[in-house]
Scaffold this active site. Structure first.
Site, PDB file in Angstrom:
ATOM      1  N   CYS A   2       0.837  -1.195   0.000  1.00 52.29           N
ATOM      2  CA  CYS A   2       0.000   0.000   0.000  1.00 52.29           C
ATOM      3  C   CYS A   2       0.873   1.246   0.000  1.00 52.29           C
ATOM      4  O   CYS A   2       2.038   1.210   0.390  1.00 52.29           O
ATOM      5  CB  CYS A   2      -0.939   0.091   1.196  1.00 52.29           C
ATOM      6  SG  CYS A   2      -1.942  -1.381   1.418  1.00 52.29           S
ATOM      7  N   ARG A  27       2.875   0.521  -5.495  1.00 52.59           N
ATOM      8  CA  ARG A  27       2.801  -0.221  -4.235  1.00 52.59           C
ATOM      9  C   ARG A  27       1.485  -0.988  -4.079  1.00 52.59           C
ATOM     10  O   ARG A  27       1.323  -1.752  -3.136  1.00 52.59           O
ATOM     11  CB  ARG A  27       2.951   0.744  -3.053  1.00 52.59           C
ATOM     12  CG  ARG A  27       4.210   1.560  -3.109  1.00 52.59           C
ATOM     13  CD  ARG A  27       4.206   2.605  -2.027  1.00 52.59           C
ATOM     14  NE  ARG A  27       4.436   2.001  -0.737  1.00 52.59           N
ATOM     15  CZ  ARG A  27       5.616   1.845  -0.169  1.00 52.59           C
ATOM     16  NH1 ARG A  27       6.689   2.262  -0.795  1.00 52.59           N
ATOM     17  NH2 ARG A  27       5.739   1.294   1.004  1.00 52.59           N
ATOM     18  N   TRP A  74      -2.892  -2.564  -1.583  1.00 60.40           N
ATOM     19  CA  TRP A  74      -2.604  -3.934  -2.003  1.00 60.40           C
ATOM     20  C   TRP A  74      -3.232  -4.793  -0.913  1.00 60.40           C
ATOM     21  O   TRP A  74      -2.776  -4.783   0.232  1.00 60.40           O
ATOM     22  CB  TRP A  74      -1.109  -4.171  -2.101  1.00 60.40           C
ATOM     23  CG  TRP A  74      -0.774  -5.540  -2.632  1.00 60.40           C
ATOM     24  CD1 TRP A  74      -0.745  -5.922  -3.942  1.00 60.40           C
ATOM     25  CD2 TRP A  74      -0.418  -6.694  -1.867  1.00 60.40           C
ATOM     26  NE1 TRP A  74      -0.415  -7.250  -4.043  1.00 60.40           N
ATOM     27  CE2 TRP A  74      -0.206  -7.752  -2.783  1.00 60.40           C
ATOM     28  CE3 TRP A  74      -0.272  -6.956  -0.520  1.00 60.40           C
ATOM     29  CZ2 TRP A  74       0.156  -9.028  -2.385  1.00 60.40           C
ATOM     30  CZ3 TRP A  74       0.082  -8.241  -0.111  1.00 60.40           C
ATOM     31  CH2 TRP A  74       0.302  -9.255  -1.049  1.00 60.40           C
ATOM     32  N   ASN A  98      -0.392   1.482   5.802  1.00 61.12           N
ATOM     33  CA  ASN A  98       0.409   0.565   4.994  1.00 61.12           C
ATOM     34  C   ASN A  98       1.042  -0.428   5.956  1.00 61.12           C
ATOM     35  O   ASN A  98       1.720  -0.014   6.898  1.00 61.12           O
ATOM     36  CB  ASN A  98       1.475   1.384   4.242  1.00 61.12           C
ATOM     37  CG  ASN A  98       2.601   0.532   3.716  1.00 61.12           C
ATOM     38  OD1 ASN A  98       2.413  -0.633   3.398  1.00 61.12           O
ATOM     39  ND2 ASN A  98       3.795   1.099   3.631  1.00 61.12           N
ATOM     40  N   GLY A  99       0.810  -1.729   5.752  1.00 60.46           N
ATOM     41  CA  GLY A  99       1.407  -2.726   6.645  1.00 60.46           C
ATOM     42  C   GLY A  99       0.345  -3.710   7.119  1.00 60.46           C
ATOM     43  O   GLY A  99      -0.714  -3.833   6.501  1.00 60.46           O
ATOM     44  N   GLU A 478      14.783 -16.675 -13.591  1.00 63.11           N
ATOM     45  CA  GLU A 478      14.262 -15.321 -13.794  1.00 63.11           C
ATOM     46  C   GLU A 478      13.278 -15.293 -14.979  1.00 63.11           C
ATOM     47  O   GLU A 478      12.234 -14.628 -14.924  1.00 63.11           O
ATOM     48  CB  GLU A 478      15.433 -14.345 -14.011  1.00 63.11           C
ATOM     49  CG  GLU A 478      15.069 -12.922 -14.383  1.00 63.11           C
ATOM     50  CD  GLU A 478      14.203 -12.183 -13.355  1.00 63.11           C
ATOM     51  OE1 GLU A 478      13.970 -12.723 -12.261  1.00 63.11           O
ATOM     52  OE2 GLU A 478      13.729 -11.089 -13.682  1.00 63.11           O
ATOM     53  N   LYS A 482       9.411 -14.109 -14.770  1.00 58.07           N
ATOM     54  CA  LYS A 482       8.882 -13.022 -15.623  1.00 58.07           C
ATOM     55  C   LYS A 482       7.624 -13.479 -16.341  1.00 58.07           C
ATOM     56  O   LYS A 482       6.638 -12.755 -16.403  1.00 58.07           O
ATOM     57  CB  LYS A 482       9.900 -12.586 -16.691  1.00 58.07           C
ATOM     58  CG  LYS A 482      11.057 -11.721 -16.273  1.00 58.07           C
ATOM     59  CD  LYS A 482      10.719 -10.290 -15.978  1.00 58.07           C
ATOM     60  CE  LYS A 482      10.376 -10.107 -14.526  1.00 58.07           C
ATOM     61  NZ  LYS A 482      11.471  -9.836 -13.632  1.00 58.07           N
ATOM     62  N   GLU A 485       4.577 -13.910 -13.842  1.00 55.02           N
ATOM     63  CA  GLU A 485       3.975 -12.709 -13.276  1.00 55.02           C
ATOM     64  C   GLU A 485       3.297 -11.851 -14.335  1.00 55.02           C
ATOM     65  O   GLU A 485       2.329 -11.171 -14.047  1.00 55.02           O
ATOM     66  CB  GLU A 485       4.964 -11.909 -12.436  1.00 55.02           C
ATOM     67  CG  GLU A 485       6.060 -11.187 -13.171  1.00 55.02           C
ATOM     68  CD  GLU A 485       6.893 -10.290 -12.239  1.00 55.02           C
ATOM     69  OE1 GLU A 485       8.070 -10.077 -12.548  1.00 55.02           O
ATOM     70  OE2 GLU A 485       6.366  -9.790 -11.230  1.00 55.02           O
ATOM     71  N   HIS A 501      15.137 -36.094 -13.238  1.00 58.07           N
ATOM     72  CA  HIS A 501      14.774 -36.546 -11.884  1.00 58.07           C
ATOM     73  C   HIS A 501      13.311 -36.261 -11.557  1.00 58.07           C
ATOM     74  O   HIS A 501      12.932 -36.214 -10.390  1.00 58.07           O
ATOM     75  CB  HIS A 501      15.704 -35.897 -10.859  1.00 58.07           C
ATOM     76  CG  HIS A 501      17.137 -36.248 -11.090  1.00 58.07           C
ATOM     77  ND1 HIS A 501      17.627 -37.517 -10.864  1.00 58.07           N
ATOM     78  CD2 HIS A 501      18.157 -35.525 -11.596  1.00 58.07           C
ATOM     79  CE1 HIS A 501      18.914 -37.546 -11.192  1.00 58.07           C
ATOM     80  NE2 HIS A 501      19.262 -36.347 -11.650  1.00 58.07           N
ATOM     81  N   LYS A 600       4.628  -3.322  -6.874  1.00 55.81           N
ATOM     82  CA  LYS A 600       6.044  -3.115  -7.138  1.00 55.81           C
ATOM     83  C   LYS A 600       6.885  -3.264  -5.875  1.00 55.81           C
ATOM     84  O   LYS A 600       7.975  -3.816  -5.898  1.00 55.81           O
ATOM     85  CB  LYS A 600       6.233  -1.717  -7.755  1.00 55.81           C
ATOM     86  CG  LYS A 600       7.652  -1.382  -8.154  1.00 55.81           C
ATOM     87  CD  LYS A 600       8.081  -2.188  -9.351  1.00 55.81           C
ATOM     88  CE  LYS A 600       9.504  -1.900  -9.766  1.00 55.81           C
ATOM     89  NZ  LYS A 600      10.030  -3.022 -10.570  1.00 55.81           N
TER      90      LYS A 600
HETATM   91  C1  AGP Z   1      10.117  -9.065 -10.127  1.00 57.28           C
HETATM   92  O1  AGP Z   1       9.702  -8.898 -11.414  1.00 57.28           O
HETATM   93  C2  AGP Z   1       9.195  -8.847  -9.054  1.00 57.28           C
HETATM   94  N1  AGP Z   1       8.101  -8.089  -9.311  1.00 57.28           N
HETATM   95  C3  AGP Z   1       9.612  -9.183  -7.651  1.00 57.28           C
HETATM   96  O2  AGP Z   1      10.028 -10.503  -7.626  1.00 57.28           O
HETATM   97  C4  AGP Z   1      10.696  -8.306  -6.990  1.00 57.28           C
HETATM   98  O3  AGP Z   1      11.926  -8.498  -7.606  1.00 57.28           O
HETATM   99  C5  AGP Z   1      10.762  -8.622  -5.491  1.00 57.28           C
HETATM  100  O4  AGP Z   1       9.530  -8.325  -4.918  1.00 57.28           O
HETATM  101  C6  AGP Z   1      11.871  -7.896  -4.784  1.00 57.28           C
HETATM  102  O5  AGP Z   1      11.709  -6.520  -4.838  1.00 57.28           O
HETATM  103  P1  AGP Z   1      12.898  -5.548  -4.478  1.00 57.28           P
HETATM  104  O6  AGP Z   1      13.973  -5.742  -5.487  1.00 57.28           O
HETATM  105  O7  AGP Z   1      12.295  -4.176  -4.538  1.00 57.28           O
HETATM  106  O8  AGP Z   1      13.353  -5.913  -3.100  1.00 57.28           O
END
Ligand code: AGP
Length: 605
Positions: A2, A27, A74, A98-99, A478, A482, A485, A501, A600
């Site tokens: 948030c 956020r 969020w 927020n939290g 990675e 990507k 998400e 395996h 984010k």
């Molecule tokens: C990556 O595409 C993400 N959205 C997510 O995994 C992100 O890298 C993770 O939340 C860590 O965030 P930060 O780098 O701001 O700590």
């Protein structure tokens, strides 16, 4: 997570709150809301969905008032609807949060017994009710202080009051809160970026602090309600502008920027005249480092995994990479001779921050690698290395990942050289490779249309796998993250040698599979694993710098990355996996910059 904002001013605040909320949408974007104090009445407006929905509501029915608070959510407690949207208000008090309040259920029961009724399913509403209750018998400072003391969990709060007509209150425990200073107006915000268009003078609340914003001054208090002073920082205007320009979305812009961001980062850290890496004052003498522990979440964790391979290859130091949400609760033996590196784009990720706090409490040496230099992780770390990527707005991390890998690589090279783990000749050779990274990325970026085509193979896939060995394995992970998400297609990043395996059972006729196979010492083995996949019907997108024609007939498509030393191939493999996720998501009409259920900056654990 948030985002929260609060403003007290000598003019109407609603449009400034909306502008700040737009900057905070990274956020969370489940709902948005605003409360202003208008002629002694708290006016609350909120809606589910984006800030633009709230803007429409305000366009029809404007909010007046020269003080107010705003929120983007969020969702944690309660579905993302209008009732659960913040602010949460009574006639007397309005709160944005927020939290997470961990004891909210218990507190709710306590206050229900006192006759209070709750409207929402959120953990936040208890704060409003408790504050409201204390204000019946206590003065403002005591009411705030007693309310905060009842809360267990993490929070950043913004509060306005019916009976205190010219103040906004902010409080922090666990979640970040910045205070901005203007001319006859003052601000709180979840980060300085949200406040940047209004001020570049910023202070930060520390855990347990609260503050009272007036038009002409800000008062700060610690957790014992004692008045305290705060240092004022001038934040740089350099990264002020974050707009899409001619790009369709932030993600495509941020992918495209990577040649420039790596160039900038190299210029910051590399003294090209002497081929020296300008990283000084590492908090442990490199000769004495026994072990390096890398800690992060998500994409940043993948950069740590990459660094693990580099550290093993280029130094004689023991290394481990950990997911922050696990590390923070494990009984890890913390050692004074070890260097603890925390990687985070935002610098606000709750789990990474908590892991850093744990290290700080135990007196071990910490290094933060961040994009946001004013962030909480940067401020708490003993030593900070910025990645110089500029604001990253797309929820899917792209240029920050490349930047994190680059800074980690430079740090590792520096440590390796200082320890004489690497000889001068080899060091110079690698530095020459590093200098080539921006141009090689530029070349790779020109081949976007090839990936655009192959992306069609993935749009109806039930699932996919990204396979790689050695340096390519973290990039495979990675790539899968990507794709998941952005396109909501199930994807796994796997060590290619591990397929037999178990996961090989998943391969069926026509299943698209990505194989990362640069010409390194694992190449032949990766090719064998690829053949095993092809033999079972897998349709392979191979990403490689191998130029031989021999393999071509068996694979669906070969994407050629420029030829480069294995040490830096990770940077080039990253570009096509970013493009692939982007184009698959685009073809599936997904929201590129704001994928569902995500945010984010992940400021809850
Ligand atoms: C990556 O595409 C993400 N959205 C997510 O995994 C992100 O890298 C993770 O939340 C860590 O965030 P930060 O780098 O701001 O700590």
């Amino acid at each position: 997570m948030c985002g929260i904002v609060g403003i007290v001013s000598n003019k109407s605040v609603s449009s400034s709150i909306i502008n700040a909320l737009k900057k905070l949408e990274y956020r969370g974007y489940d709902s948005a809301g605003i409360s202003t104090l208008n002629n002694g009445i708290i006016e609350e407006k909120k809606c589910s969905g984006r800030v633009e929905n709230l803007e429409k509501i305000l366009f029809e029915n404007p909010s007046s008032g020269d003080l107010g608070i705003g929120h983007v959510r969020w969702a944690t407690h309660g579905v993302p609807n209008q009732i659960n949207a913040h602010p949460h208000s009574t006639e007397k008090v309005s709160v944005v949060h927020n939290g997470i309040i961990e004891n909210s259920d218990k507190l709710k029961m306590e206050y229900e017994k006192k006759g209070y009724k709750f409207k929402s399913q959120t953990d936040t509403e208890v704060i409003t009710i408790i504050l409201n209750d204390y204000l019946k018998s206590e003065d403002l400072i005591n009411s705030i202080h007693k309310t905060l003391n009842k809360l267990v969990g993490s929070f950043a709060l913004g509060v306005i009051f019916k009976d205190f007509k010219d103040i906004v209150v902010g409080a922090r425990r666990g979640s970040p809160l910045a205070v901005g200073y203007g001319h006859n107006e003052n601000f709180i915000g979840s980060d300085s970026y949200a406040l940047k268009s209004m001020t570049n003078k910023i202070s930060y609340l520390d855990d347990g602090d609260f503050c009272i914003l007036h038009k002409e001054k800000v008062e700060f208090f610690n957790s014992n309600k004692q008045k305290i002073n705060k240092e004022i920082f001038e934040v740089s205007n350099e990264d002020n502008v974050a707009d899409k320009g001619d790009f369709k979305d932030f993600m495509s812009k941020e992918i495209d920027e990577q040649s420039n961001t790596t160039k900038k980062c190299i210029n910051e850290y590399l003294d090209k005249s002497r081929d020296e890496i300008n990283i000084y004052n590492i908090p442990i003498d490199p000769l004495k480092i026994k072990k390096i522990r890398l800690i992060a979440c998500g994409t940043a964790y993948h950069s740590c995994l990459m660094a693990k391979y580099w550290i093993e290859e280029l130094t004689s130091i023991d290394v481990e990479a950990d997911i922050a949400s696990e590390f923070r609760y494990r009984k890890v033996k913390l050692n004074k001779d070890d260097l603890y590196i925390f990687v985070s784009q935002s610098g606000e990720t709750a789990d990474t921050y908590a892991a850093l706090e744990k290290c700080k409490k135990n007196g071990v040496k910490t290094c933060g690698i961040v994009n946001v230099v004013e962030s909480s992780i940067a401020r708490l770390s003993d030593f900070v290395l910025p990645i110089h990527a500029g604001p990253e707005i797309g929820v899917a991390s792209t240029k920050a990942f490349i930047g994190q890998m680059l800074v980690l690589f430079l740090l590792i090279l520096k440590i390796s050289k200082d320890r004489n783990d690497i000889d001068q000749k080899e060091f110079k050779k690698i530095i020459e490779d590093v200098k080539k990274i921006p141009n090689l990325i530029k070349l790779t970026l020109t081949k976007q249309n090839e990936i655009q085509e192959i992306a069609r193979d993935f749009i109806d896939a039930k699932g996919t796998m990204y396979l790689g060995r050695g340096y390519s394995y973290p990039i495979a992970m990675e790539g899968a993250l990507k794709l998941k998400e952005l396109s909501y297609i199930h994807a796994e990043g796997y060590a290619a040698g591990e397929m037999k395996h178990g996961p090989l059972a998943l391969i069926e006729d026509g299943m698209p599979i990505v194989v990362l196979a640069p010409k390194d010492r694992f190449f032949e083995k990766t090719i064998s694993n690829m053949q095993e996949v092809i033999a079972r019907g897998g349709k392979v997108l191979m990403i490689t710098n191998d130029t031989s024609e021999t393999l071509s007939e068996n694979i669906r498509f070969k994407f050629q990355i420029p030829d480069a030393h294995p040490n830096i191939s990770a940077f080039l493999l990253t570009i096509p996996i970013q493009f692939l996720a982007y184009h698959v998501a685009l073809l599936r009409n997904c929201d590129i910059d704001k994928p569902r259920n995500l945010a984010k900056s992940v400021t809850v654990e």
